[in-house]
Motif scaffolding. Structure first.
Motif, mmCIF file in Angstrom:
data_model
loop_
_atom_site.group_PDB
_atom_site.id
_atom_site.type_symbol
_atom_site.label_atom_id
_atom_site.label_comp_id
_atom_site.label_asym_id
_atom_site.label_seq_id
_atom_site.Cartn_x
_atom_site.Cartn_y
_atom_site.Cartn_z
ATOM 1 N N LEU A 170 -3.258 11.472 -0.487
ATOM 2 C CA LEU A 170 -1.912 11.022 -0.165
ATOM 3 C C LEU A 170 -1.153 10.843 -1.474
ATOM 4 O O LEU A 170 -1.596 10.092 -2.360
ATOM 5 N N CYS A 171 -0.020 11.516 -1.595
ATOM 6 C CA CYS A 171 0.852 11.383 -2.755
ATOM 7 C C CYS A 171 2.099 10.622 -2.310
ATOM 8 O O CYS A 171 2.763 11.030 -1.352
ATOM 9 N N GLY A 172 2.413 9.549 -2.973
ATOM 10 C CA GLY A 172 3.581 8.776 -2.563
ATOM 11 C C GLY A 172 3.950 7.743 -3.608
ATOM 12 O O GLY A 172 3.587 7.857 -4.782
ATOM 13 N N THR A 173 4.672 6.726 -3.170
ATOM 14 C CA THR A 173 5.118 5.650 -4.040
ATOM 15 C C THR A 173 4.565 4.333 -3.530
ATOM 16 O O THR A 173 4.677 4.027 -2.338
ATOM 17 N N LEU A 174 3.942 3.574 -4.410
ATOM 18 C CA LEU A 174 3.369 2.284 -4.012
ATOM 19 C C LEU A 174 4.485 1.283 -3.763
ATOM 20 O O LEU A 174 5.310 1.024 -4.646
ATOM 21 N N ARG A 175 4.507 0.717 -2.561
ATOM 22 C CA ARG A 175 5.541 -0.249 -2.197
ATOM 23 C C ARG A 175 5.020 -1.679 -2.094
ATOM 24 O O ARG A 175 5.798 -2.632 -2.241
ATOM 25 N N GLN A 176 3.716 -1.828 -1.839
ATOM 26 C CA GLN A 176 3.171 -3.172 -1.635
ATOM 27 C C GLN A 176 1.657 -3.102 -1.748
ATOM 28 O O GLN A 176 1.053 -2.054 -1.487
ATOM 29 N N HIS A 177 1.046 -4.200 -2.149
ATOM 30 C CA HIS A 177 -0.414 -4.315 -2.057
ATOM 31 C C HIS A 177 -0.772 -5.777 -1.810
ATOM 32 O O HIS A 177 -0.080 -6.691 -2.253
ATOM 33 N N PHE A 178 -1.844 -5.984 -1.081
ATOM 34 C CA PHE A 178 -2.288 -7.341 -0.758
ATOM 35 C C PHE A 178 -3.760 -7.305 -0.340
ATOM 36 O O PHE A 178 -4.277 -6.276 0.096
ATOM 37 N N ARG A 179 -4.410 -8.436 -0.480
ATOM 38 C CA ARG A 179 -5.807 -8.565 -0.080
ATOM 39 C C ARG A 179 -5.911 -8.975 1.381
ATOM 40 O O ARG A 179 -5.018 -9.635 1.920
ATOM 41 N N ASP A 180 -7.028 -8.596 2.004
ATOM 42 C CA ASP A 180 -7.329 -9.133 3.322
ATOM 43 C C ASP A 180 -7.477 -10.649 3.230
ATOM 44 O O ASP A 180 -7.905 -11.190 2.204
ATOM 45 N N THR A 181 -7.159 -11.332 4.313
ATOM 46 C CA THR A 181 -7.379 -12.772 4.387
ATOM 47 C C THR A 181 -8.844 -13.028 4.726
ATOM 48 O O THR A 181 -9.340 -12.520 5.738
ATOM 49 N N PRO A 182 -9.575 -13.760 3.899
ATOM 50 C CA PRO A 182 -10.995 -14.019 4.205
ATOM 51 C C PRO A 182 -11.147 -14.729 5.540
ATOM 52 O O PRO A 182 -10.301 -15.533 5.946
ATOM 53 N N ASP A 183 -12.221 -14.394 6.248
ATOM 54 C CA ASP A 183 -12.507 -15.082 7.494
ATOM 55 C C ASP A 183 -14.005 -15.344 7.587
ATOM 56 O O ASP A 183 -14.763 -15.036 6.668
ATOM 57 N N THR A 184 -14.431 -15.925 8.683
ATOM 58 C CA THR A 184 -15.848 -16.239 8.882
ATOM 59 C C THR A 184 -16.476 -15.340 9.928
ATOM 60 O O THR A 184 -17.559 -15.635 10.436
ATOM 61 N N GLU A 185 -15.816 -14.241 10.261
ATOM 62 C CA GLU A 185 -16.294 -13.356 11.319
ATOM 63 C C GLU A 185 -17.004 -12.118 10.769
ATOM 64 O O GLU A 185 -17.327 -11.204 11.523
ATOM 65 N N GLY A 186 -17.217 -12.068 9.471
ATOM 66 C CA GLY A 186 -17.926 -10.933 8.896
ATOM 67 C C GLY A 186 -17.050 -9.712 8.659
ATOM 68 O O GLY A 186 -17.566 -8.606 8.489
#
Length: 219
Positions: free
Chosen positions: A9-25
């Motif tokens: 995929l060639c494009g422009t980065l608009r945003q990045h973020f981490r997953d929210t940790p949870d206790t469900e694996g």
């Protein structure tokens, strides 16, 4: 069997973020939002492994655009890549720009001998091992919003997105990913610097081996 669909995929980065940790694996990703002509893609970079107490491994380095072959000149959008050398496809083990470190300084030797010595003496790029948080912290500095980005991996079967953005070979016999092993289908995240070079993030699970056969299985 190897992936039916693999590409970049060639494009422009608009945003990045981490997953929210949870206790469900749930597995932990660094998520990218990449703008392309047909819409905004969701890209999930795997920086977690449930199969090893060691976690994940990664490399961060910079390469010239010419080292990437034809992909650096592709128009924005998703592009299928043939799973072979020279197509722009990636293989952590076989691609010279990913496998080895920077070229050695020019030596006062005939060119052929210098090239042969350079191939033999070029240092390998070592892996760093750590936790999912360590891997995320290593990736995020190259995720500069507004930069052109190349995301290698497998496209979503429905909707705009990319996954399997990691090494896709070397999984051990008996693992659920054994059948997906294959050469020249590895994922990666790259962003283009103002000087035209690319910052590169490669990532793999610690259970994946660094030596594979022609089918991508560990040897």
């Amino acid at each position: 069997m190897p992936f039916d669909d693999y590409g970049v995929l060639c494009g422009t980065l608009r945003q990045h973020f981490r997953d929210t940790p949870d206790t469900e694996g749930a597995w932990f990703h660094v998520n990218l939002r990449v703008e392309a002509p047909d819409g905004r893609y969701k890209c999930a970079v795997d920086v977690d492994s449930h199969d090893s107490a060691t976690g994940v491994q990664w490399k961060v380095f910079t390469v010239d655009a010419s080292a990437l072959g034809p992909v650096a000149a592709l128009a924005p959008g998703y592009h299928d890549l043939a799973r072979k050398a020279g197509s722009g496809a990636l293989d952590y083990i076989r691609h010279p720009a990913l496998r080895s470190g920077p070229n050695l300084p020019a030596l006062p030797l005939p060119r052929l001998l210098r090239d042969l010595l350079g191939r033999w003496l070029r240092p390998s790029r070592p892996w760093t091992s750590g936790s999912n948080l360590d891997a995320a912290l290593a990736l995020e500095p190259i995720l500069v919003v507004g930069r052109p980005v190349l995301v290698f991996g497998e496209p979503f079967s429905a909707g705009l997105g990319m996954h399997n953005i990691h090494q896709n070979q070397g999984d051990p016999l008996g693992s659920q990913w054994w059948d997906e092993n294959g050469t020249w289908q590895d994922g990666a995240t790259m962003t283009r610097r103002p000087d035209g070079r690319y910052d590169v993030f490669l990532n793999k699970f610690s259970t994946q081996k660094d030596r594979t056969d022609a089918a991508g299985h560990p040897v």
